[in-house]
Design a protein around this motif. Structure first.
Motif, PDB file in Angstrom:
ATOM      1  N   GLY A  13       0.815  -1.208   0.000  1.00 28.09           N
ATOM      2  CA  GLY A  13       0.000   0.000   0.000  1.00 28.09           C
ATOM      3  C   GLY A  13       0.849   1.259   0.000  1.00 28.09           C
ATOM      4  O   GLY A  13       0.583   2.214  -0.742  1.00 28.09           O
ATOM      5  N   GLY A  14       1.897   1.264   0.829  1.00 29.30           N
ATOM      6  CA  GLY A  14       2.781   2.421   0.886  1.00 29.30           C
ATOM      7  C   GLY A  14       3.503   2.670  -0.426  1.00 29.30           C
ATOM      8  O   GLY A  14       3.590   3.802  -0.903  1.00 29.30           O
ATOM      9  N   CYS A  15       4.019   1.615  -1.032  1.00 28.44           N
ATOM     10  CA  CYS A  15       4.712   1.730  -2.323  1.00 28.44           C
ATOM     11  C   CYS A  15       3.758   2.215  -3.413  1.00 28.44           C
ATOM     12  O   CYS A  15       4.121   3.062  -4.238  1.00 28.44           O
ATOM     13  CB  CYS A  15       5.299   0.372  -2.724  1.00 28.44           C
ATOM     14  N   CYS A  19       4.042   5.713  -5.658  1.00 29.82           N
ATOM     15  CA  CYS A  19       4.086   5.619  -7.129  1.00 29.82           C
ATOM     16  C   CYS A  19       3.062   6.536  -7.777  1.00 29.82           C
ATOM     17  O   CYS A  19       3.368   7.283  -8.711  1.00 29.82           O
ATOM     18  CB  CYS A  19       3.830   4.174  -7.572  1.00 29.82           C
ATOM     19  N   VAL A  20       1.836   6.481  -7.288  1.00 26.34           N
ATOM     20  CA  VAL A  20       0.775   7.258  -7.931  1.00 26.34           C
ATOM     21  C   VAL A  20       0.924   8.749  -7.657  1.00 26.34           C
ATOM     22  O   VAL A  20       0.656   9.579  -8.538  1.00 26.34           O
ATOM     23  CB  VAL A  20      -0.614   6.733  -7.483  1.00 26.34           C
ATOM     24  N   ALA A  57       4.667  12.915  -1.713  1.00 25.20           N
ATOM     25  CA  ALA A  57       5.082  11.526  -1.860  1.00 25.20           C
ATOM     26  C   ALA A  57       5.417  10.906  -0.517  1.00 25.20           C
ATOM     27  O   ALA A  57       5.053   9.749  -0.229  1.00 25.20           O
ATOM     28  CB  ALA A  57       6.295  11.445  -2.792  1.00 25.20           C
ATOM     29  N   LEU A  58       6.109  11.662   0.332  1.00 24.82           N
ATOM     30  CA  LEU A  58       6.459  11.147   1.659  1.00 24.82           C
ATOM     31  C   LEU A  58       5.216  10.926   2.517  1.00 24.82           C
ATOM     32  O   LEU A  58       5.129   9.958   3.270  1.00 24.82           O
ATOM     33  CB  LEU A  58       7.415  12.117   2.366  1.00 24.82           C
ATOM     34  N   GLY A  59       4.254  11.822   2.385  1.00 22.91           N
ATOM     35  CA  GLY A  59       3.024  11.690   3.165  1.00 22.91           C
ATOM     36  C   GLY A  59       2.124  10.585   2.674  1.00 22.91           C
ATOM     37  O   GLY A  59       1.348  10.007   3.437  1.00 22.91           O
ATOM     38  N   SER A  60       2.239  10.255   1.378  1.00 17.55           N
ATOM     39  CA  SER A  60       1.352   9.246   0.803  1.00 17.55           C
ATOM     40  C   SER A  60       1.693   7.835   1.256  1.00 17.55           C
ATOM     41  O   SER A  60       0.818   6.971   1.301  1.00 17.55           O
ATOM     42  CB  SER A  60       1.397   9.309  -0.731  1.00 17.55           C
ATOM     43  N   ILE A 206      -2.102   2.672 -11.876  1.00 19.19           N
ATOM     44  CA  ILE A 206      -0.796   2.644 -11.214  1.00 19.19           C
ATOM     45  C   ILE A 206      -0.918   2.190  -9.762  1.00 19.19           C
ATOM     46  O   ILE A 206      -0.188   1.302  -9.299  1.00 19.19           O
ATOM     47  CB  ILE A 206      -0.141   4.042 -11.265  1.00 19.19           C
ATOM     48  N   PHE A 207      -1.875   2.793  -9.036  1.00 15.80           N
ATOM     49  CA  PHE A 207      -2.039   2.545  -7.601  1.00 15.80           C
ATOM     50  C   PHE A 207      -2.389   1.085  -7.307  1.00 15.80           C
ATOM     51  O   PHE A 207      -1.691   0.401  -6.558  1.00 15.80           O
ATOM     52  CB  PHE A 207      -3.134   3.480  -7.074  1.00 15.80           C
TER      53      PHE A 207
END
Length: 228
Positions: A13-15, A19-20, A57-60, A206-207
């Motif tokens: 999930g984190g990766c 990516c998205v 991106a870091l927060g996602s 993508i997600f």
């Protein structure tokens, strides 16, 4: 849900979230500016559409990791008890699990549809779908969910960009939707829907594709499972 499956959901999930967000952040910025009450160019146009990408991106990563861990745990738990274990009510299970993972209408539409499409395609193929096939299902589910929830997204954007103390800034979604309908009609309610649907459709590919790919690489034994 086993510990290995839980960890796989967190990591995958984190990766997928990173990516998205790295890929589609500019499209989301453009969509927000199209929905702005002051107009696209006054809201910034095409200037600085990559601003804030690193922090996003870091927060996602933790957000997406928490969502999928909650979603998969809830799906596993709900699907193993009573009437919710029946295949005929699987969409209800997926809706409840998605709602627990993220309390917004978008996931309530996207995830049951994604699971349904995967199940139907898998049954017709007679084997577990490849990651790219799950990604295609995610793209279609994302586009439908984006279309259905576009008016709510317009209202959210108007509220976020409203001047402090104004009626719009009060956060009354129904009031904002009525105001948009009166001033701009159906076109206003679905302003920015095309880039939003495009962004979310590609994002869903993508997600959810990345999620399936990473999770299956961490749980290779599940790739052998036959569809029910």
């Amino acid at each position: 849900m086993e510990r290995q499956q839980f960890v796989a959901s967190l990591v995958a999930g984190g990766c997928a979230g990173m990516c998205v967000d790295l890929t589609l952040f500019p499209l989301d910025t453009i969509k927000t500016r199209l929905q702005s009450q002051q107009g696209f160019y006054k809201a910034g146009g095409f200037r600085g559409i990559y601003a804030g990408v690193p922090s996003a991106a870091l927060g996602s990563f933790p957000n997406a990791a928490a969502f999928f861990a909650t979603y998969d745990c809830a799906k596993s738990l709900l699907g193993s008890c009573g009437v919710l274990a029946k295949p005929s009510v699987a969409p209800v299970t997926h809706m409840l699990a998605a709602s627990l993972g993220e309390m917004i209408p978008f996931s309530l539409v996207q995830f049951p549809l994604w699971e349904y499409l995967k199940t139907q395609w898998s049954q017709r193929r007679g084997h577990t779908l490849h990651s790219w096939q799950a990604a295609v299902c995610g793209a279609f589910a994302g586009a439908v969910a984006a279309c259905v929830t576009s008016p709510l997204d317009v209202a959210k954007t108007r509220i976020m960009l409203a001047k402090a103390g104004s009626t719009t800034a009060s956060g009354n979604i129904l009031l904002v939707l009525c105001d948009v309908w009166k001033s701009r009609g159906l076109t206003g309610l679905f302003a920015g829907s095309i880039p939003r649907m495009t962004s979310i459709s590609v994002g869903g590919f993508i997600f959810l594709g990345a999620y399936e790919k990473v999770r299956r690489s961490l749980l290779p034994e599940q790739n052998l499972a036959k569809p029910s």
